[in-house]
Write a protein that holds these residues in place. Sequence first.
Motif, PDB file in Angstrom:
ATOM      1  N   ALA A 206      14.061 -26.416 -30.813  1.00  0.00           N
ATOM      2  CA  ALA A 206      15.556 -26.945 -31.004  1.00  0.00           C
ATOM      3  C   ALA A 206      16.473 -25.742 -30.559  1.00  0.00           C
ATOM      4  O   ALA A 206      17.704 -26.252 -30.571  1.00  0.00           O
ATOM      5  CB  ALA A 206      15.887 -27.009 -32.524  1.00  0.00           C
ATOM      6  N   ILE A 207      16.127 -24.441 -29.998  1.00  0.00           N
ATOM      7  CA  ILE A 207      17.050 -23.815 -29.527  1.00  0.00           C
ATOM      8  C   ILE A 207      17.340 -24.005 -27.953  1.00  0.00           C
ATOM      9  O   ILE A 207      16.412 -24.353 -27.370  1.00  0.00           O
ATOM     10  CB  ILE A 207      16.496 -22.208 -29.572  1.00  0.00           C
ATOM     11  N   PRO A 208      18.466 -24.166 -27.737  1.00  0.00           N
ATOM     12  CA  PRO A 208      18.948 -24.388 -26.246  1.00  0.00           C
ATOM     13  C   PRO A 208      18.566 -23.240 -25.287  1.00  0.00           C
ATOM     14  O   PRO A 208      18.553 -22.175 -25.772  1.00  0.00           O
ATOM     15  CB  PRO A 208      20.388 -24.513 -26.331  1.00  0.00           C
ATOM     16  N   THR A 209      17.830 -23.884 -24.362  1.00  0.00           N
ATOM     17  CA  THR A 209      17.273 -22.823 -23.458  1.00  0.00           C
ATOM     18  C   THR A 209      18.266 -22.065 -22.539  1.00  0.00           C
ATOM     19  O   THR A 209      18.257 -21.015 -22.046  1.00  0.00           O
ATOM     20  CB  THR A 209      16.428 -23.607 -22.165  1.00  0.00           C
ATOM     21  N   GLU A 210      19.772 -22.816 -22.836  1.00  0.00           N
ATOM     22  CA  GLU A 210      20.796 -22.125 -22.038  1.00  0.00           C
ATOM     23  C   GLU A 210      21.287 -20.650 -22.561  1.00  0.00           C
ATOM     24  O   GLU A 210      21.682 -19.881 -21.848  1.00  0.00           O
ATOM     25  CB  GLU A 210      22.231 -22.968 -22.148  1.00  0.00           C
ATOM     26  N   PHE A 212      18.968 -18.384 -23.674  1.00  0.00           N
ATOM     27  CA  PHE A 212      18.115 -17.640 -23.162  1.00  0.00           C
ATOM     28  C   PHE A 212      18.454 -17.200 -21.442  1.00  0.00           C
ATOM     29  O   PHE A 212      18.479 -16.073 -21.048  1.00  0.00           O
ATOM     30  CB  PHE A 212      16.615 -17.793 -23.221  1.00  0.00           C
ATOM     31  N   GLU A 213      19.005 -18.093 -20.655  1.00  0.00           N
ATOM     32  CA  GLU A 213      19.302 -18.167 -19.708  1.00  0.00           C
ATOM     33  C   GLU A 213      20.622 -17.103 -19.578  1.00  0.00           C
ATOM     34  O   GLU A 213      20.783 -16.246 -18.789  1.00  0.00           O
ATOM     35  CB  GLU A 213      19.771 -19.271 -19.073  1.00  0.00           C
ATOM     36  N   ALA A 214      21.552 -17.256 -20.711  1.00  0.00           N
ATOM     37  CA  ALA A 214      22.792 -16.653 -20.372  1.00  0.00           C
ATOM     38  C   ALA A 214      22.476 -15.115 -20.832  1.00  0.00           C
ATOM     39  O   ALA A 214      23.035 -14.163 -20.402  1.00  0.00           O
ATOM     40  CB  ALA A 214      23.617 -16.970 -21.544  1.00  0.00           C
ATOM     41  N   ALA A 215      21.328 -14.994 -21.632  1.00  0.00           N
ATOM     42  CA  ALA A 215      21.019 -13.496 -22.134  1.00  0.00           C
ATOM     43  C   ALA A 215      20.481 -12.763 -20.965  1.00  0.00           C
ATOM     44  O   ALA A 215      20.777 -11.599 -20.493  1.00  0.00           O
ATOM     45  CB  ALA A 215      20.278 -13.475 -23.168  1.00  0.00           C
ATOM     46  N   ARG A 216      19.612 -13.334 -19.994  1.00  0.00           N
ATOM     47  CA  ARG A 216      18.968 -12.967 -18.905  1.00  0.00           C
ATOM     48  C   ARG A 216      20.361 -12.518 -17.793  1.00  0.00           C
ATOM     49  O   ARG A 216      20.068 -11.356 -17.212  1.00  0.00           O
ATOM     50  CB  ARG A 216      17.869 -13.739 -18.252  1.00  0.00           C
ATOM     51  N   VAL A 217      21.075 -13.530 -17.697  1.00  0.00           N
ATOM     52  CA  VAL A 217      21.922 -13.142 -16.760  1.00  0.00           C
ATOM     53  C   VAL A 217      23.032 -12.042 -17.171  1.00  0.00           C
ATOM     54  O   VAL A 217      23.404 -11.316 -16.455  1.00  0.00           O
ATOM     55  CB  VAL A 217      22.993 -14.333 -16.596  1.00  0.00           C
ATOM     56  N   ASP A 218      23.369 -11.781 -18.422  1.00  0.00           N
ATOM     57  CA  ASP A 218      23.924 -10.700 -18.922  1.00  0.00           C
ATOM     58  C   ASP A 218      23.122  -9.600 -19.099  1.00  0.00           C
ATOM     59  O   ASP A 218      23.893  -8.424 -19.486  1.00  0.00           O
ATOM     60  CB  ASP A 218      24.779 -11.130 -20.370  1.00  0.00           C
ATOM     61  N   GLY A 219      21.864  -9.493 -18.455  1.00  0.00           N
ATOM     62  CA  GLY A 219      21.059  -8.339 -18.552  1.00  0.00           C
ATOM     63  C   GLY A 219      20.647  -7.774 -19.799  1.00  0.00           C
ATOM     64  O   GLY A 219      20.288  -6.758 -20.216  1.00  0.00           O
ATOM     65  N   THR A 225      17.076  -9.982 -26.851  1.00  0.00           N
ATOM     66  CA  THR A 225      17.039 -11.494 -26.851  1.00  0.00           C
ATOM     67  C   THR A 225      16.399 -11.656 -27.926  1.00  0.00           C
ATOM     68  O   THR A 225      16.883 -12.806 -28.801  1.00  0.00           O
ATOM     69  CB  THR A 225      16.112 -11.776 -25.600  1.00  0.00           C
ATOM     70  N   LEU A 226      15.421 -11.042 -28.446  1.00  0.00           N
ATOM     71  CA  LEU A 226      14.741 -11.409 -29.710  1.00  0.00           C
ATOM     72  C   LEU A 226      15.625 -11.296 -30.919  1.00  0.00           C
ATOM     73  O   LEU A 226      15.545 -12.179 -31.710  1.00  0.00           O
ATOM     74  CB  LEU A 226      13.437 -10.504 -29.976  1.00  0.00           C
ATOM     75  N   PHE A 227      16.450 -10.174 -31.070  1.00  0.00           N
ATOM     76  CA  PHE A 227      16.945  -9.918 -32.325  1.00  0.00           C
ATOM     77  C   PHE A 227      18.212 -10.387 -32.487  1.00  0.00           C
ATOM     78  O   PHE A 227      19.420 -10.771 -33.337  1.00  0.00           O
ATOM     79  CB  PHE A 227      17.098  -8.402 -32.618  1.00  0.00           C
ATOM     80  N   ARG A 228      18.936 -10.811 -31.093  1.00  0.00           N
ATOM     81  CA  ARG A 228      20.517 -11.348 -31.195  1.00  0.00           C
ATOM     82  C   ARG A 228      20.386 -12.755 -30.640  1.00  0.00           C
ATOM     83  O   ARG A 228      21.441 -13.312 -30.669  1.00  0.00           O
ATOM     84  CB  ARG A 228      21.201 -10.078 -30.237  1.00  0.00           C
ATOM     85  N   VAL A 229      19.468 -13.336 -30.056  1.00  0.00           N
ATOM     86  CA  VAL A 229      19.474 -14.819 -29.781  1.00  0.00           C
ATOM     87  C   VAL A 229      18.410 -15.426 -30.797  1.00  0.00           C
ATOM     88  O   VAL A 229      18.884 -16.449 -31.464  1.00  0.00           O
ATOM     89  CB  VAL A 229      19.140 -14.834 -28.436  1.00  0.00           C
ATOM     90  N   LEU A 230      17.196 -15.083 -30.618  1.00  0.00           N
ATOM     91  CA  LEU A 230      16.055 -15.759 -31.487  1.00  0.00           C
ATOM     92  C   LEU A 230      16.177 -15.719 -32.759  1.00  0.00           C
ATOM     93  O   LEU A 230      16.214 -16.972 -33.607  1.00  0.00           O
ATOM     94  CB  LEU A 230      14.564 -15.383 -30.940  1.00  0.00           C
ATOM     95  N   VAL A 231      16.120 -14.721 -33.498  1.00  0.00           N
ATOM     96  CA  VAL A 231      16.189 -14.457 -34.796  1.00  0.00           C
ATOM     97  C   VAL A 231      17.577 -15.029 -35.486  1.00  0.00           C
ATOM     98  O   VAL A 231      17.445 -15.817 -36.328  1.00  0.00           O
ATOM     99  CB  VAL A 231      15.975 -12.902 -35.043  1.00  0.00           C
TER     100      VAL A 231
END
Length: 338
Positions: A206-210, A212-219, A225-231
């Motif tokens: 249910a998490i939008p893939t956008e 994770f893509e934004a996290a990768r673009v921002d470096g 990514t694990l603790f600030r997006v996924l969790v």
Amino acid sequence: MATVAGAERAPTAGSGAEAARGANTGAPRGRWRRHVPPYLAISPYYVLFAVFGAFPVGFSLYLSFQDWDGIGDMRFVGLQQYRWLLHDSVFWHSILNTFEIWFMSTVPMLLLALVIAFLLNAQVRHATAYRVAYFIPNVTSMVAMTIVFGSVFAQAGLANSLLKAIGVDGVDWLTSSLGIKSAISLMIIWRWVGYNALIFLAGLQAIPTELFEAARVDGASSRQTLFRVLVPQLRPVILFAVITSTINGLQIFTESQVLFYSDDPGTTGGPGQEGLTIVLYLWQKAFNDHQFGYGAAIGWSLFAIIALFAIINWRLVSGSERENRPRISWRKGARNGR
């Protein structure tokens, strides 16, 4: 003549008022008749719930203030049952056992379920077959499963045979305190890890893939990514899994009852009563010792403990609304919430 004919056709004030009154009295009746079929359709559920749900709960609360052996007359004792609980060393021992087994099973189970959910979320072949296989233990008969695990954890069972094959001494699974709690914990993990993995998997999908893509673009690094997006995105799912696991973990019964069944109250729960849980103690007092009032008091004490733990888990896992707001900063100089 035309005037007379028109006067005959024109409705009088009295007839209009009567028609309005008839419409007003008929409308509620018509609405009530329209609502009867839906209510009749759902009424079996409420009838069954009232008979087999609401009434037993209410009666157990009433029973907790009575002294009753199940046959004779009830004797009102007020809060005496709960006062006995405070001085019952076996009851406190069952609480300690339940908490230890709950901690030994819930923490590794949720971590393992999260790892399995990550693996199932990957693009692997036959993913549906894996999901079904992980869910099968949850729908397997607990009694049958406990009998099988009893043979596995026997002194000459499969578990000790595997340990001896790799050069490790056998473990007293069903006679020592740590062995008993470990055996029960492993059975709980085996049963519930697949269920929680599917819950986590639904949250991951249910998490939008956008994001994770934004996290990768921002470096963002993998850790960020694990603790600030996924969790944060999985926070509601984690809260649900923790609370349901707490409720199930504090109601352990079948594993201990089948694994260490005994008619002797002093050996209920295995040697030293190390496998005696709160629900098993409730069953012993109510159905073995025929102290139904005391058993009801134990049940309501367990309800209070579960409610307290659910509130604590909710406070710890959910956090405040302010903490849930996105404040993401991948690198120096990035704006919060980018």
